[in-house]
Design a protein around this motif. Structure first.
Motif, PDB file in Angstrom:
ATOM      1  N   GLU A   1      -4.007   4.305 -14.649  1.00  0.00           N
ATOM      2  CA  GLU A   1      -4.164   2.753 -14.129  1.00  0.00           C
ATOM      3  C   GLU A   1      -2.677   2.126 -14.114  1.00  0.00           C
ATOM      4  O   GLU A   1      -2.739   1.245 -13.104  1.00  0.00           O
ATOM      5  N   ALA A   2      -1.883   2.633 -15.026  1.00  0.00           N
ATOM      6  CA  ALA A   2      -0.583   1.952 -14.949  1.00  0.00           C
ATOM      7  C   ALA A   2       0.292   2.571 -13.755  1.00  0.00           C
ATOM      8  O   ALA A   2       1.450   1.896 -13.351  1.00  0.00           O
ATOM      9  N   LEU A   3       0.039   3.945 -13.117  1.00  0.00           N
ATOM     10  CA  LEU A   3       0.880   4.656 -12.523  1.00  0.00           C
ATOM     11  C   LEU A   3       0.354   4.373 -11.291  1.00  0.00           C
ATOM     12  O   LEU A   3       1.172   4.287 -10.197  1.00  0.00           O
ATOM     13  N   LEU A   4      -0.892   4.597 -10.677  1.00  0.00           N
ATOM     14  CA  LEU A   4      -1.307   4.548  -9.275  1.00  0.00           C
ATOM     15  C   LEU A   4      -1.882   3.376  -8.944  1.00  0.00           C
ATOM     16  O   LEU A   4      -2.471   3.060  -7.607  1.00  0.00           O
ATOM     17  N   ARG A   5      -1.630   2.263  -9.590  1.00  0.00           N
ATOM     18  CA  ARG A   5      -2.454   0.807  -9.046  1.00  0.00           C
ATOM     19  C   ARG A   5      -1.488  -0.193  -8.972  1.00  0.00           C
ATOM     20  O   ARG A   5      -0.512  -0.184  -9.716  1.00  0.00           O
ATOM     21  N   PHE A   6      -1.765  -1.176  -8.357  1.00  0.00           N
ATOM     22  CA  PHE A   6      -0.860  -2.418  -8.368  1.00  0.00           C
ATOM     23  C   PHE A   6      -1.768  -3.640  -7.934  1.00  0.00           C
ATOM     24  O   PHE A   6      -2.981  -3.573  -7.251  1.00  0.00           O
ATOM     25  N   SER A   7      -1.239  -4.794  -8.279  1.00  0.00           N
ATOM     26  CA  SER A   7      -2.047  -6.043  -7.918  1.00  0.00           C
ATOM     27  C   SER A   7      -1.286  -6.663  -6.647  1.00  0.00           C
ATOM     28  O   SER A   7      -0.211  -6.139  -6.388  1.00  0.00           O
ATOM     29  N   LEU A   8      -2.162  -7.664  -6.104  1.00  0.00           N
ATOM     30  CA  LEU A   8      -1.370  -8.367  -5.206  1.00  0.00           C
ATOM     31  C   LEU A   8      -0.028  -9.122  -5.379  1.00  0.00           C
ATOM     32  O   LEU A   8       0.935  -8.945  -4.585  1.00  0.00           O
ATOM     33  N   ASP A   9       0.215  -9.647  -6.611  1.00  0.00           N
ATOM     34  CA  ASP A   9       1.303 -10.185  -6.975  1.00  0.00           C
ATOM     35  C   ASP A   9       2.430  -9.133  -7.229  1.00  0.00           C
ATOM     36  O   ASP A   9       3.490  -9.228  -6.788  1.00  0.00           O
ATOM     37  N   GLU A  10       1.820  -7.890  -7.629  1.00  0.00           N
ATOM     38  CA  GLU A  10       3.176  -6.740  -7.754  1.00  0.00           C
ATOM     39  C   GLU A  10       3.329  -6.486  -6.323  1.00  0.00           C
ATOM     40  O   GLU A  10       4.654  -6.114  -6.345  1.00  0.00           O
ATOM     41  N   LEU A  11       2.508  -6.419  -5.447  1.00  0.00           N
ATOM     42  CA  LEU A  11       2.812  -6.236  -3.923  1.00  0.00           C
ATOM     43  C   LEU A  11       3.874  -6.621  -3.357  1.00  0.00           C
ATOM     44  O   LEU A  11       4.603  -6.474  -2.689  1.00  0.00           O
ATOM     45  N   ILE A  12       3.737  -8.206  -3.658  1.00  0.00           N
ATOM     46  CA  ILE A  12       4.784  -9.312  -3.029  1.00  0.00           C
ATOM     47  C   ILE A  12       6.033  -8.779  -3.615  1.00  0.00           C
ATOM     48  O   ILE A  12       6.991  -9.069  -2.869  1.00  0.00           O
ATOM     49  N   ASP A  13       6.020  -8.575  -5.087  1.00  0.00           N
ATOM     50  CA  ASP A  13       7.279  -8.513  -5.605  1.00  0.00           C
ATOM     51  C   ASP A  13       7.827  -7.108  -5.070  1.00  0.00           C
ATOM     52  O   ASP A  13       9.152  -7.375  -4.920  1.00  0.00           O
ATOM     53  N   ILE A  14       7.516  -6.128  -4.978  1.00  0.00           N
ATOM     54  CA  ILE A  14       8.016  -4.843  -4.672  1.00  0.00           C
ATOM     55  C   ILE A  14       8.165  -4.836  -3.114  1.00  0.00           C
ATOM     56  O   ILE A  14       9.261  -4.025  -2.939  1.00  0.00           O
ATOM     57  N   SER A  15       7.365  -5.418  -2.287  1.00  0.00           N
ATOM     58  CA  SER A  15       7.858  -5.154  -0.869  1.00  0.00           C
ATOM     59  C   SER A  15       8.495  -6.474  -0.420  1.00  0.00           C
ATOM     60  O   SER A  15       9.318  -6.084   0.675  1.00  0.00           O
ATOM     61  N   GLY A  16       8.712  -7.485  -1.002  1.00  0.00           N
ATOM     62  CA  GLY A  16       9.366  -8.701  -0.587  1.00  0.00           C
ATOM     63  C   GLY A  16       8.813  -9.509   0.663  1.00  0.00           C
ATOM     64  O   GLY A  16       9.539  -9.994   1.396  1.00  0.00           O
ATOM     65  N   ARG A  17       7.609  -9.209   0.722  1.00  0.00           N
ATOM     66  CA  ARG A  17       6.693  -9.701   1.950  1.00  0.00           C
ATOM     67  C   ARG A  17       6.006 -11.059   1.562  1.00  0.00           C
ATOM     68  O   ARG A  17       5.790 -11.279   0.300  1.00  0.00           O
ATOM     69  N   GLU A  18       5.866 -11.866   2.303  1.00  0.00           N
ATOM     70  CA  GLU A  18       4.915 -13.229   1.885  1.00  0.00           C
ATOM     71  C   GLU A  18       3.758 -13.000   1.390  1.00  0.00           C
ATOM     72  O   GLU A  18       3.164 -11.898   1.881  1.00  0.00           O
ATOM     73  N   LYS A  19       3.114 -13.701   0.737  1.00  0.00           N
ATOM     74  CA  LYS A  19       1.657 -13.516   0.111  1.00  0.00           C
ATOM     75  C   LYS A  19       0.939 -13.332   1.185  1.00  0.00           C
ATOM     76  O   LYS A  19      -0.177 -12.483   1.446  1.00  0.00           O
ATOM     77  N   ASN A  20       0.977 -14.255   2.324  1.00  0.00           N
ATOM     78  CA  ASN A  20      -0.021 -14.052   3.402  1.00  0.00           C
ATOM     79  C   ASN A  20       0.038 -12.898   4.133  1.00  0.00           C
ATOM     80  O   ASN A  20      -1.058 -12.152   4.558  1.00  0.00           O
ATOM     81  N   VAL A  21       1.107 -12.362   4.234  1.00  0.00           N
ATOM     82  CA  VAL A  21       1.261 -10.948   5.069  1.00  0.00           C
ATOM     83  C   VAL A  21       0.837  -9.939   4.001  1.00  0.00           C
ATOM     84  O   VAL A  21      -0.115  -8.951   4.628  1.00  0.00           O
ATOM     85  N   CYS A  22       0.881  -9.765   2.924  1.00  0.00           N
ATOM     86  CA  CYS A  22       0.442  -8.926   1.907  1.00  0.00           C
ATOM     87  C   CYS A  22      -0.981  -8.903   1.642  1.00  0.00           C
ATOM     88  O   CYS A  22      -1.819  -7.924   1.799  1.00  0.00           O
ATOM     89  N   GLU A  23      -1.662 -10.106   1.730  1.00  0.00           N
ATOM     90  CA  GLU A  23      -2.974 -10.343   1.826  1.00  0.00           C
ATOM     91  C   GLU A  23      -3.680  -9.733   2.971  1.00  0.00           C
ATOM     92  O   GLU A  23      -4.584  -9.324   2.872  1.00  0.00           O
ATOM     93  N   ALA A  24      -3.065 -10.325   4.145  1.00  0.00           N
ATOM     94  CA  ALA A  24      -3.558  -9.451   5.370  1.00  0.00           C
ATOM     95  C   ALA A  24      -3.499  -8.077   5.551  1.00  0.00           C
ATOM     96  O   ALA A  24      -4.455  -7.308   5.943  1.00  0.00           O
ATOM     97  N   PHE A  25      -2.215  -7.325   4.784  1.00  0.00           N
ATOM     98  CA  PHE A  25      -2.201  -5.972   4.763  1.00  0.00           C
ATOM     99  C   PHE A  25      -3.523  -5.275   4.204  1.00  0.00           C
ATOM    100  O   PHE A  25      -3.985  -4.373   4.472  1.00  0.00           O
ATOM    101  N   LEU A  26      -3.559  -5.974   2.922  1.00  0.00           N
ATOM    102  CA  LEU A  26      -4.413  -5.180   2.132  1.00  0.00           C
ATOM    103  C   LEU A  26      -6.041  -5.516   2.551  1.00  0.00           C
ATOM    104  O   LEU A  26      -6.818  -4.638   2.563  1.00  0.00           O
ATOM    105  N   ARG A  27      -6.070  -6.708   3.323  1.00  0.00           N
ATOM    106  CA  ARG A  27      -7.465  -6.726   3.915  1.00  0.00           C
ATOM    107  C   ARG A  27      -7.883  -5.831   4.990  1.00  0.00           C
ATOM    108  O   ARG A  27      -8.979  -5.200   5.036  1.00  0.00           O
ATOM    109  N   ARG A  28      -6.857  -5.345   5.649  1.00  0.00           N
ATOM    110  CA  ARG A  28      -6.905  -4.522   6.743  1.00  0.00           C
ATOM    111  C   ARG A  28      -7.119  -3.083   6.262  1.00  0.00           C
ATOM    112  O   ARG A  28      -7.774  -2.052   6.792  1.00  0.00           O
ATOM    113  N   MET A  29      -6.061  -2.758   5.302  1.00  0.00           N
ATOM    114  CA  MET A  29      -5.981  -1.233   4.825  1.00  0.00           C
ATOM    115  C   MET A  29      -6.638  -0.857   3.588  1.00  0.00           C
ATOM    116  O   MET A  29      -6.437   0.135   3.110  1.00  0.00           O
ATOM    117  N   SER A  30      -7.334  -1.551   2.945  1.00  0.00           N
ATOM    118  CA  SER A  30      -8.042  -1.219   1.616  1.00  0.00           C
ATOM    119  C   SER A  30      -9.470  -1.292   1.916  1.00  0.00           C
ATOM    120  O   SER A  30     -10.086  -1.843   2.774  1.00  0.00           O
TER     121      SER A  30
END
Length: 407
Positions: free
Chosen positions: A180-209
């Motif tokens: 659980e700690a190794l292979l998963r991430f939250s939206l906030d973590e994705l925003i932090d590690i990718s450096g993308r805006e929240k709306n971009v990360c949300e849209a990406f996860l909506r399409r790709m998950s």
């Protein structure tokens, strides 16, 4: 590294297992603790399952002699589709995806909420972060295991388990138990590690998950027939991230580059208004790549893009004139439909092959016939007329280039 290597085989095993599991509803509680012994049990089961298909192919006989040829071809397509993924090396897919889809950024932003550059950046960042976590966890488990093993030493000795084996078991439990700690991430973590805006990360996860139990509406009955399941539509090819309880899991890293290059094709093709624009860009993409690769080999002035006959009709997509030889390239962006690719329908396989190869070959044959029909053939390129000394032409090669390997 060949397709038969253990790493490639395990990539196929994980891809299949992931697709099967996410097609089911997630149980509220785990049925049993998943430890090292369960991993070994899983390895045995999945290997036996896939090996059973090889035995089936070897023992299967066609109903009649007339069907032998078509059955053999379909069987070959099935075996190929079972093990081979992708039409290029993984790193090339990221470059190809940027080149092909980058020219459609406006469409991506309007319809999906992110660009292909965003998608590539997010995937790279997730892959790097999860790899960092896994490597750090493995190192920590190896260091911690000798200390943690002290707690179970007496019990292990009573069960005649050696100290080395005990430490190995403890390390496996520490590492794999931390999934659980190794292979998963939250939206906030994705925003932090990718450096993308929240709306971009949300849209990406909506399409790709996808959540547990997701089925593509066009394939509602996948993974219900064990004899056909390995060739069923796998939603991991469409949505490689698994959403569960506000977190997103990712464990199909080996196939993500191929998925990225192919999955958006279906979004664009579904837009009937935009489809002609996209299809033209795909054809242009193939021709452009052929020209680029030929220019790495031959003098640039000898590589001709879209030369015409004297009457203005297209001679070929790309032609190379060098040292008394002519290479005639016909490019087709069309790939195989799914039923043809997985060996489910012989008529579709034949029609797809004709559309991708035969038509292009006929065009190339016509071009060769013209070159051989006169002592002074001429080609028109960019408003200029190129006259060729036919007597100097020793060899003419016809080459078809497609978007996928049609083996």
């Amino acid at each position: 590294m060949g397709e038969a290597s253990d790493e490639r085989r395990w990539a196929r095993f994980i891809e299949f297992t992931a697709g099967y599991l996410v097609s089911l509803q997630r149980p509220q509680k785990p049925l049993q603790t998943f430890d090292g012994s369960r991993i070994e049990e899983f390895e045995s089961l999945v290997k036996r399952y896939f090996d059973s298909f090889m035995g089936h192919f070897l023992s299967a006989q066609p109903e009649t002699q007339e069907r032998k040829s078509s059955d053999d071809l379909l069987r070959s397509a099935q075996i190929y589709s079972l093990w081979v993924r992708g039409d290029a090396y993984p790193h090339q897919f990221f470059t190809y995806a940027q080149e092909l889809y980058g020219q459609h950024d406006t469409w991506f932003t309007t319809h999906l909420g992110f660009t292909i550059a965003d998608a590539i950046g997010i995937i790279h960042s997730v892959d790097e972060e999860l790899n960092r976590r896994v490597n750090a966890s493995a190192d920590d488990a190896r260091k911690t295991a000798p200390i943690k093993a002290e707690e179970y030493l007496e019990e292990a000795e009573a069960r005649q388990i050696s100290r080395k084996e005990l430490e190995t078991r403890v390390a496996i439990h520490l590492h794999y138990g931390a999934a659980e700690a190794l292979l998963r991430f939250s939206l906030d973590e994705l925003i932090d590690i990718s450096g993308r805006e929240k709306n971009v990360c949300e849209a990406f996860l909506r399409r790709m998950s996808q959540p547990f139990g997701y089925h593509n509406p066009a394939f509602p009955d996948t993974f219900t027939d064990s004899a056909k399941a390995p060739w069923d539509y796998n939603t991991i090819d469409e949505r490689p991230f698994l959403e569960d309880g506000g977190f997103y899991w990712f464990f199909t890293n080996p196939m993500i580059a191929s998925v990225l290059f192919h999955t958006f094709y279906f979004d664009l093709m579904a837009d009937k208004t935009y489809r002609p624009t996209f299809e033209k860009s795909r054809g242009d993409f193939v021709e452009r790549k052929v020209r680029q690769y030929m220019m790495r080999i031959f003098p640039n002035q000898m590589v001709l893009g879209n030369p015409n006959y004297p009457n203005g009709e297209e001679f070929s997509d790309v032609a190379v004139l060098h040292d008394g030889k002519i290479l005639i390239f016909q490019c087709k962006a069309k790939g195989l439909t799914r039923d043809a690719r997985v060996g489910a329908d012989f008529s579709k396989l034949r029609s797809d092959m004709q559309a991708a190869i035969r038509n292009a070959f006929d065009q190339a044959v016509r071009a060769r016939t013209y070159i051989r029909s006169t002592d002074r053939p001429a080609l028109s390129v960019g408003g200029l007329t190129l006259k060729i000394d036919g007597e100097m032409i020793t060899d003419i090669y016809l080459i078809n280039v497609t978007m996928m390997p049609l083996l």
